[in-house]
Design a protein around this motif. Structure first.
Motif, mmCIF file in Angstrom:
data_model
loop_
_atom_site.group_PDB
_atom_site.id
_atom_site.type_symbol
_atom_site.label_atom_id
_atom_site.label_comp_id
_atom_site.label_asym_id
_atom_site.label_seq_id
_atom_site.Cartn_x
_atom_site.Cartn_y
_atom_site.Cartn_z
ATOM 1 N N MET A 542 -11.573 20.080 0.235
ATOM 2 C CA MET A 542 -10.251 20.432 0.749
ATOM 3 C C MET A 542 -9.994 21.918 0.549
ATOM 4 O O MET A 542 -10.631 22.574 -0.289
ATOM 5 C CB MET A 542 -9.165 19.630 0.013
ATOM 6 N N ASN A 543 -9.057 22.460 1.263
ATOM 7 C CA ASN A 543 -8.582 23.811 1.003
ATOM 8 C C ASN A 543 -7.772 23.749 -0.283
ATOM 9 O O ASN A 543 -6.635 23.268 -0.301
ATOM 10 C CB ASN A 543 -7.729 24.303 2.155
ATOM 11 N N ILE A 544 -8.357 24.211 -1.360
ATOM 12 C CA ILE A 544 -7.708 24.045 -2.668
ATOM 13 C C ILE A 544 -6.683 25.142 -2.963
ATOM 14 O O ILE A 544 -5.953 25.049 -3.953
ATOM 15 C CB ILE A 544 -8.760 23.966 -3.791
ATOM 16 N N ILE A 545 -6.619 26.180 -2.129
ATOM 17 C CA ILE A 545 -5.691 27.280 -2.392
ATOM 18 C C ILE A 545 -4.234 26.798 -2.450
ATOM 19 O O ILE A 545 -3.505 27.117 -3.408
ATOM 20 C CB ILE A 545 -5.864 28.411 -1.354
ATOM 21 N N PRO A 546 -3.745 26.022 -1.484
ATOM 22 C CA PRO A 546 -2.365 25.527 -1.578
ATOM 23 C C PRO A 546 -2.141 24.656 -2.816
ATOM 24 O O PRO A 546 -1.031 24.641 -3.365
ATOM 25 C CB PRO A 546 -2.189 24.705 -0.293
ATOM 26 N N LEU A 547 -3.169 23.954 -3.246
ATOM 27 C CA LEU A 547 -3.032 23.092 -4.416
ATOM 28 C C LEU A 547 -2.865 23.927 -5.684
ATOM 29 O O LEU A 547 -2.040 23.617 -6.549
ATOM 30 C CB LEU A 547 -4.257 22.185 -4.540
ATOM 31 N N ILE A 548 -3.645 25.006 -5.778
ATOM 32 C CA ILE A 548 -3.524 25.868 -6.950
ATOM 33 C C ILE A 548 -2.203 26.621 -6.925
ATOM 34 O O ILE A 548 -1.571 26.837 -7.971
ATOM 35 C CB ILE A 548 -4.731 26.828 -7.030
ATOM 36 N N GLU A 549 -1.757 27.003 -5.758
ATOM 37 C CA GLU A 549 -0.434 27.635 -5.646
ATOM 38 C C GLU A 549 0.643 26.722 -6.203
ATOM 39 O O GLU A 549 1.598 27.173 -6.838
ATOM 40 C CB GLU A 549 -0.141 27.977 -4.186
ATOM 41 N N GLN A 550 0.464 25.436 -6.016
ATOM 42 C CA GLN A 550 1.423 24.463 -6.513
ATOM 43 C C GLN A 550 1.350 24.327 -8.032
ATOM 44 O O GLN A 550 2.346 24.023 -8.687
ATOM 45 C CB GLN A 550 1.161 23.106 -5.850
ATOM 46 N N LEU A 551 0.167 24.571 -8.599
ATOM 47 C CA LEU A 551 -0.041 24.321 -10.031
ATOM 48 C C LEU A 551 -0.135 25.576 -10.881
ATOM 49 O O LEU A 551 -0.240 25.473 -12.106
ATOM 50 C CB LEU A 551 -1.336 23.516 -10.212
#
Length: 1021
Positions: A542-551
């Protein structure tokens, strides 16, 4: 029920209040356990102690738990590994044909070793049937077995096999190769068992002898990052941990630089745990949380040098030094457990055992004869742990647990290799082996029902504490896809976070639904679930960038750690800015987090560090910022690193100097180091010495370096630091000073190293001049120093002196004795004797020089010169009879100091050549100690094998390879002296088939002295 129990006093369930008597017991117990062993065991004969009838009598079990014997010698021998299937049957690999080349006196089975299936069919908690699933020499002493539906994965270097039972008769019908080419055939440090992860992947590891992983066709595997999966530093070193698909594709190297990481365990969140064995005798066995893509510091990350190699910032204590724990880039150890020989490990995710063991590691350590748990607590971005004992061979030191695994009912089973020794590829007993079961007192073995006919039934099975049931359920549920969603969603909404994690792994893989569940999990209140979501997202690409932005601003440091790791090799444009935000949250106190940030920035340091520096600006020089600079691997960090060193308020300057080692050589690095040389700081001279060690000969074109070097040499003259500088800068201008050291300390490592450097730096003419011009006493000293050096040039000088009949006879005799004091010189002396050039007046001196050799053949040459007869083995009774004798430990200590201390240490006293023996009594019973003394060649500890180096000029040297880099080999010789040889000087190397421990050591002792020596050794624990 056995009467011998541990009193369990400090579990999580007993922390509220204690009766007074329990408080007293608490303070006299170890790890919350108090022995209540029955003294009747001591009254048994040796034969009775070894019998299955009394298998439980020498063991101690944690209070509230009961150990029972499930299977014994009439069904199996030497169990090396095991697994328990969904039906509760125990699958065992045997090791009867263990290392026959190293155990030539042991019989072998012509048909090879077996894989057995043991079953309790009548419900009495004991195995009553044994089925041979497979037998063959291709699985002799296999070290791993994993049962997966009708497939069985068996690890036996050089291959990993998949056996398939196609017709359900518990017999292997098909054999395929999953991986091949692993080095170390039948080697304990090669490939180990596979486990099924909660993500449907295979997890496995191999120790540092495995070296390479190949596919079924013999091709070296390339991992998901494009690296060949082999050791050597490009980029991986030593032992490794892997993850792959079930068919062996998509191999990932999850961590590296272990010594012998014997098994890996994976919990429901996908967190990895394992143990690692130290170089024997160094009390450095460790337990590790495996941070993905981490370096675990068994050898120098950059050069591959061994842990004993001299370096800036070297720790004082051996365990820290052993694992390079002071280096930026070495992941911290979770726990040090002392001396041992760790084997199988599992995560216990059941509820049958007491609460203190639930969701914790359960671990077998065959060295100290123990099964332990390591209750873990979160500690910042990492963890801390303690030790809780479960089962111990308190009186039976033959108890050698090789594996531990969890049954469907939540009880645990222990495989017992049962042997007087452990390690060194030696086996003393081929007649015995046991499987034990541990459960609460009175709880019989009843296998719960098992059904996979519907998603609901499979979800029920997914909650089992047994790995095989969970694996089979996982495969069914994954195969059903969206048809299993409803049942999995119910589990996902349960209260048990580990069940929820198991459901999440499967839900995340449902087509067109997985992203939704991951998004939901990222907002969960439990940080372990948020971490699981990140791990699942990485596997889905997955594109993990948005997920890390969330965390990135998550309240949990554990989540920050995982977010940093998730950025590993992520090349998106936003990755650097997110990493910088994560780095800005470091508080300067959490080493785990620093290393996670290092993992995240690997291969992209320039970009990530630049983003961090832009974010913090001039406010970088804080405790946290210094950690980031210390860990960084980019030229942009070098000026800041130098600034930290030059800051007069900086403590631990060695720590920051060590960080320069991890930056490639460059004009920028040289410039910053030279800039430190005249910083005008307090203790400037010490700083100059450390800076010079990071520079090289090419820097001598700078006047500052020349001046600083001259001053440093004067300041540290007469020390190892002085020799470090001479060697580093190849200074042939220091010949007189080196000669002074050589003759002042002829018997020490300092003098030997000085002598070797002197000869390597064109000092031969100087030595020969002093041999011609000095007094006889001074000549004796020079000759002794040359003998201890035992290099090609020193041997040549001594040979020339011996054969020069113009020299005084008495001095030539001294030269003979000097030549025979080292292995290379000893071999040359034997060669001279056999060629007839040693004249009769030198025979007595030659005989004396060779009579102390570790080699019986060489001692026979000595006898032939003195007119003696053949060597005779001491007339001793059998080992079993010797072991029954009681000696005097105090007298044995004297014998040890006279015969053994030249090569072994006890509690820091003695010479660190062979394995340290400070805790040998807790590892080996008397039978094992006698065998090690009387038969030194039958069990050579890995890492302590002798090697013969032959040089380009024909000279030879022998010893133990202590360290090796791409350009150098460090050899340690009996007596503890080390010599560094350039690989360009070495023509060949040959491993010796004999131990460097002298054979016939007992010949110089009386029987009583030998008994006393063993009594002393057995008291060391």
């Amino acid at each position: 029920m056995p009467a011998n129990k541990y009193s369990f006093l400090c579990s999580a369930s007993c922390r509220i209040s204690f009766p007074i008597i329990i408080l007293v017991a608490f303070f006299i117990s170890i790890n919350g356990c108090q022995s209540q062993a029955d003294d009747s065991y001591d009254k048994l004969s040796d034969q009775e102690k070894r019998s299955a009838e009394h298998a439980l009598d020498g063991l101690e079990t944690h209070n509230g738990l009961e150990t029972t014997l499930f299977a014994a010698d009439d069904m199996l021998v030497n169990p090396t590994n095991m697994d328990i299937d969904a039906q509760g049957r125990v699958w065992v690999t045997e090791g009867y044909n263990y290392r026959p080349s190293l155990n030539p006196d042991n019989p072998t089975k012509a048909d090879g070793d077996r894989i057995l299936v043991l079953e309790d069919t009548d419900g009495d908690s004991k195995a009553d049937t044994s089925t041979v699933f497979y037998q063959g020499n291709d699985i002799n002493a296999a070290l791993g077995i994993m049962v997966l539906d009708n497939r069985v994965i068996v690890s036996r270097s050089p291959d990993v096999f998949v056996f398939t039972d196609t017709d359900g008769d518990d017999k292997a019908d098909k054999k395929e190769v999953l991986f091949s080419g692993i080095e170390g055939e039948q080697h304990d440090h090669a490939v180990h068992a596979f486990v099924f992860g909660p993500d449907g992947k295979l997890y496995f590891n191999m120790g540092n002898e495995g070296k390479v992983l190949k596919d079924a066709n013999g091709n070296v595997i390339t991992d998901v990052f494009g690296n060949e999966v082999k050791t050597g530093g490009n980029p991986y070193r030593q032992g490794m941990v892997f993850r792959s698909n079930l068919d062996g594709s998509k191999v990932e190297v999850l961590a590296h630089n272990f010594r012998n990481n014997y098994e890996v365990a994976v919990d429901s969140y996908g967190t990895l745990w394992q143990s690692d064995n130290d170089d024997d005798g160094n009390k450095g066995v460790r337990i590790n949380y495996v941070m993905e893509y981490g370096n675990y510091g068994y050898t120098d990350e950059v050069t591959g040098a061994g842990w004993r190699s001299r370096r800036t910032g070297m720790a004082d204590d051996i365990p820290t030094r052993h694992w390079y724990q002071n280096d930026p880039g070495s992941i911290p150890n979770l726990l040090q457990t002392g001396a041992g020989s760790p084997t199988g490990i599992a995560v216990y995710e059941g509820t049958l055992l007491p609460e203190v063991f639930q969701n914790e590691m359960i671990h077998a350590d065959a060295g100290p004869n123990i099964i332990r748990s390591y209750p873990v607590e979160k500690d910042g971005a990492g963890y801390s742990a303690q030790i809780e004992n479960i089962l111990k061979g308190a009186k039976d030191q033959w108890f050698r647990p090789s594996d531990v695994t969890v049954a469907p009912d939540g009880s645990i089973f222990v495989a017992d290799w049962y042997d007087p020794g452990v390690g060194g590829h030696q086996m003393g007993d081929q007649q015995r082996g046991r499987i034990f079961r541990i459960a609460p007192e009175g709880v019989e073995y009843e296998v719960p029902s098992f059904d996979l006919s519907s998603p609901a039934d499979a979800v029920e099975a997914l909650q089992s504490p047994n790995m095989n049931r969970r694996a089979r359920a996982w495969l069914k549920l994954h195969g059903w896809g969206s048809d299993a969603e409803e049942a999995l969603a119910e589990l996902w909404n349960s209260d048990n976070p580990r069940y929820r994690a198991r459901a999440l792994w499967l839900l995340s893989k449902i087509e067109d639904k997985g992203n939704d569940y991951i998004e939901e999990a990222l907002s969960d209140t439990n940080p372990a679930i948020r971490i699981t979501a990140l791990r699942a997202a990485r596997q889905l690409d997955m594109n993990i960038i948005p997920l890390i932005e969330q965390l990135v601003d998550d309240p949990s440091a554990q989540v920050w750690r995982e977010a940093a790791i998730t950025l590993h090799r992520n090349e998106s444009s936003q990755a650097a800015e997110l990493w910088a935000r994560l780095a800005a949250q470091h508080d300067g106190k959490d080493r785990w987090y620093v290393e996670a940030l290092g993992v995240g920035a690997a291969s992209q340091w320039e970009r990530f560090f630049g983003a961090w520096k832009e974010q913090v600006g001039d406010e970088w020089n804080t405790a946290a910022g210094r950690d980031i600079v210390w860990r960084a691997r980019t030229e942009a960090a070098l000026p800041l690193l130098a600034e930290i060193v030059k800051d007069s308020s900086t403590e631990e300057k060695e720590r920051y100097f060590r960080a320069f080692h991890f930056h490639e050589e460059s004009p920028q690095k040289e410039q910053e180091l030279i800039g430190i040389l005249d910083a005008g700081l307090p203790n400037q001279q010490a700083l100059n010495t450390m800076a010079l060690k990071q520079l090289g000969p090419s820097s001598l074109e700078h006047n500052k370096v020349q001046v600083a070097l001259e001053e440093a040499l004067q300041k540290v003259q007469g020390t190892q630091q002085y020799l470090d500088l001479v060697e580093k800068f190849e200074l042939n201008t220091q010949q007189e000073e080196l000669f002074e050291l050589m003759t002042t300390y002829p018997d020490s490592g300092l003098g030997t190293r000085a002598s070797y450097l002197l000869l390597r730096l064109d000092g031969k003419l100087l030595v020969e001049k002093h041999l011609n011009d000095s007094s006889n006493e001074d000549r004796k000293t020079i000759l002794k120093a040359l003998g201890n050096t035992s290099g090609s040039e020193s041997i040549a000088i001594l040979q020339g002196f011996i054969l020069d009949e113009q020299k005084e006879l008495n001095m030539r005799r001294h030269a003979v004795k000097a030549l025979g004091s080292g292995w290379g010189g000893e071999q040359k002396l034997v060669e001279l004797v056999k060629s007839g050039v040693i004249s009769e007046p030198l025979h007595e001196a030659t005989s004396e020089a060779l009579s102390d050799s570790w080699s019986g053949d060489v001692r026979q040459v000595a006898k032939s010169l003195s007119g003696g007869g053949q060597n005779k083995q001491a007339d001793l009774p059998p080992i079993a009879e010797l072991a029954s004798q009681k000696g005097v430990a105090e007298e044995g200590q004297t014998a040890f100091e006279q015969a053994c201390q030249i090569c072994h240490q006890v509690n820091g006293k003695g010479t660190a050549f062979g394995p340290a023996l400070s805790e040998i009594g807790s590892k080996l019973p008397k039978e094992g100690l006698y065998d090690a003394i009387l038969n030194p060649n039958s069990g050579i500890s890995f890492g302590y094998e002798g090697y013969i180096l032959e040089f380009n000029d024909g000279a030879k040297a022998a010893g133990i390879i202590q360290s090796e880099t791409a350009s150098e080999v460090v050899l340690i010789t009996p007596g503890g002296n080390t010599t560094t040889y350039k690989k360009s000087e070495i023509a060949s190397r040959t491993q010796m088939n004999q131990s460097l421990m002298p054979d016939g050591l007992e010949a110089g002792m009386s029987e009583q002295e030998l008994i006393d020596l063993v009594e002393y050794l057995s008291s060391l624990n």
